[in-house]
Design a protein around this motif. Structure first.
Motif, short mmCIF file in Angstrom:
data_model
loop_
_atom_site.label_atom_id
_atom_site.label_comp_id
_atom_site.label_asym_id
_atom_site.label_seq_id
_atom_site.Cartn_x
_atom_site.Cartn_y
_atom_site.Cartn_z
N THR A 53 -8.10 5.55 4.48
CA THR A 53 -8.25 4.60 5.67
C THR A 53 -9.02 4.87 6.89
O THR A 53 -9.94 4.64 7.34
CB THR A 53 -7.07 3.70 5.80
N GLY A 85 -5.89 8.69 -2.00
CA GLY A 85 -5.64 7.28 -1.69
C GLY A 85 -6.81 6.22 -1.92
O GLY A 85 -7.88 6.54 -2.05
N ARG A 86 -6.30 4.90 -1.49
CA ARG A 86 -7.37 3.92 -1.32
C ARG A 86 -7.73 3.39 -0.16
O ARG A 86 -6.52 3.05 0.48
CB ARG A 86 -7.21 2.64 -2.39
N ASP A 100 -2.66 6.17 1.43
CA ASP A 100 -3.88 5.34 1.61
C ASP A 100 -4.24 5.39 3.31
O ASP A 100 -5.49 5.39 3.54
CB ASP A 100 -3.51 3.93 1.40
N CYS A 108 0.88 -1.14 -0.02
CA CYS A 108 -0.04 0.04 -0.14
C CYS A 108 0.81 1.15 0.11
O CYS A 108 2.08 1.17 -0.21
CB CYS A 108 -0.89 -0.06 1.23
N HIS A 116 -8.18 -3.64 -3.22
CA HIS A 116 -7.17 -2.60 -2.75
C HIS A 116 -6.16 -2.61 -4.10
O HIS A 116 -5.89 -3.78 -4.40
CB HIS A 116 -6.43 -2.68 -1.51
#
Length: 572
Positions: free
Chosen positions: A524, A539-540, A520, A516, A547
């Motif tokens: 999150t 981000g993811r 991220d 990652c 992901h």
């Protein structure tokens, strides 16, 4: 011997000019070997570099020539001194920051001349730096022994520059003729425009820009960017940003597994790297507490996080975690972000009373201005420790300050704590309880691991306070590195950095444990803590089972447009 030096081609003027050129070429060669260029390895970049150095020398020499009243000896002295100081400064700076000196870095001069930073920079000296002393000795010999005379120096300088321009153009023609798909005038024109005139190379890779164009053109481009102010976003660019925000909202607003901690504590650990986890020296764990925390059932751990910091390093790490944006690639991000409208920060999204605790004075890397940008209610610095301590706080001292502020705080609160003891230089071991023999490993690695053990001990003591005060049971605690160690590879170890999420009430199952990015973390935390948000960052979220760890060029470009285009001011 003097009769030889009277010949124009061997005149002291041109030999001194050559010594000044050697200063600059040494600087460029060193940074090419040690810093990231991300540029194709073809001969045109070296031709460009010769042209860039020629332009730099011509401009400096002409300016010195007229300022010194057309006195050649004074002209060559000023030119040599400027190139020597600039080149040596860049070599030392690049060992620490891995980039050429930029205007935005010069603007942080107060930080660079802090005693701690000076100690770090002094530790960067190498015996190879004596080459600059050799060049200086040769120049002093020339200046003392010979008369500086040259016929029509201005015209000769301009002729030399014209020759370099022609050579550069011919080099491109030869390069474009090598492959059939490149044998087009349009390709040649586009390539010359991209390498010599376009802003994109400066925005995306300032090292390449400085190497190819030389220092004066690179610095001038940055000055022009600063004078221009926020860029004007067109309709297409705004639509791209709108689409990103809408896409992120669509994904993240579907989350059901959220947590409701009363407090959030974010510890940003200086230069902590994942390879230290579970590492042992002489049978003893380097970071025993963090290792035990990693194995605890209330902890989510990911040791595969990749850095996204650029020129700003530690300040970039804070910026990424607080805003969910990628930092600027061409300048120190805070030089622009401190005066532009940023998206809702993590602080503002939570809505808790908030504070940041830093181990330096408030002006170090514009922490006072950036804390206001992030929306913190309070900033505590080294001046707030022990009734005023105007220096760098150790990790023991910064956690003591955090304990003091925790005890006096009303809940809920959001607290960010920055550590510093694991910072470079890695020349001495600071924890006498964990000595490491340098016979078994490199001296810098031994010193780094010793510092890791020291910081691990201080974090354990802070967690003891959280348990005793009852804060542990109702707080989400985040531990993450600002960036990996960037000055050395410690023998080829992974550059991954760790992320810990600690919550005694339990975290959602299925958090992503694979590769990652730093960017991220913001997505999150907002995904985990906020019922609904208008900004989830670029981000993811690690709550997503699908992901995707890669950061694309489009992500960097969008982030840059948001920052430089002041998107959130015009869309407030």
């Amino acid at each position: 011997m003097k009769t030889i030096f009277k010949r124009p081609i061997f005149s002291p003027f041109w030999l001194s000019f050559t010594l000044s050129a050697m200063n600059l070429f040494t600087m460029h060669y060193y940074i090419l070997c040690t810093a990231s260029m991300d540029d194709e390895s073809n001969f045109t970049r070296f031709i460009d570099n010769i042209l860039g150095v020629s332009i730099d020398l011509t401009v400096i020499t002409l300016a010195a020539y007229f300022i010194c009243g057309k006195k050649l000896k004074a002209t060559t002295t000023v030119t040599f001194v400027i190139t020597l100081l600039w080149s040596f400064s860049n070599v030392i700076y690049s060992r620490f920051f891995h980039h050429y000196i930029s205007i935005s870095a010069i603007a942080q001069g107060g930080s660079l001349f802090d005693s701690f930073m000076l100690d770090c920079l002094k530790s960067s000296f190498r015996w190879t730096d004596c080459f600059f002393l050799l060049l200086m000795s040769i120049f002093l010999f020339l200046a003392k022994s010979f008369k500086f005379q040259v016929h029509r120096p201005i015209s000769k300088l301009l002729m030399m520059l014209l020759f370099c321009i022609i050579a550069d153009f011919v080099g491109y023609v030869v390069y474009c003729s090598i492959s059939p798909e490149q044998r087009y005038i349009r390709f040649l024109v586009d390539r010359i425009e991209a390498r010599h005139f376009s802003n994109s190379i400066q925005l995306c890779n300032p090292n390449v820009s400085s190497f190819r164009r030389g220092s004066i053109r690179a610095l001038s481009t940055e000055i022009a960017m600063n004078l221009h102010g926020p860029i004007e976003l067109n309709r297409v660019q705004r639509t791209e940003i709108d689409s990103l925000i809408h896409r992120q909202q669509t994904i993240h607003n579907q989350t059901e597994e959220r947590i409701k901690p009363r407090n959030v504590i974010f510890i940003i650990i200086e230069s902590y790297m994942s390879f230290v986890s579970d590492m042992k020296v002489n049978g003893k764990e380097v970071t025993p507490f963090l290792n035990s925390l990693k194995r605890d059932s209330c902890t989510f751990y990911n040791g595969e996080m990749q850095k996204n910091v650029t020129i700003g390093e530690s300040s970039d790490g804070q910026f990424i975690y607080m805003t969910g944006l990628l930092p600027l690639r061409s300048v120190v991000t805070i030089s622009q972000a401190r005066r532009n409208k940023l998206p809702p920060s993590l602080t503002q999204q939570l809505g808790y009373s908030s504070r940041m605790l830093i181990p330096t004075v408030e002006t170090m890397w514009r922490q006072d201005e950036m804390c206001q940008q992030y929306g913190f209610d309070s900033l505590y610095t080294s001046k707030d420790y022990n009734h005023g301590y105007n220096s760098i706080l150790t990790d023991e001292q910064i956690f003591q300050l955090a304990i003091q502020k925790d005890s006096a705080s009303q809940q809920p609160f959001f607290s960010v704590i920055l550590t510093m003891s694991m910072h470079q230089p890695y020349s001495e071991q600071i924890d006498p309880t964990f000595p490491i023999s340098t016979k078994a490993m490199r001296e810098d690695l031994a010193a780094y691991l010793n510092k890791c053990h020291y910081t691990d001990k201080q974090i354990e003591l802070y967690f003891d306070h959280l348990h005793k005060s009852g804060l542990f049971d109702n707080s989400l605690i985040i531990l993450a590195a600002d960036h990996p160690v960037l000055s050395t590879d410690f023998g080829g170890v992974s550059n991954a950095i760790p992320l810990y999420l600690v919550y005694s009430q339990g975290l959602p199952a299925g958090l992503w444990h694979g590769s990652c990015n730093q960017i991220d973390v913001y997505s999150t935390l907002v995904d985990l803590l906020c019922n609904k948000s208008n900004w989830y960052g670029i981000g993811r979220s690690l709550l997503r089972t699908s992901h995707v760890p890669n950061i694309t060029e489009a992500d960097w470009n969008l982030s840059e447009k948001i920052i430089m285009g002041n998107y959130f001011r015009s869309n407030q």
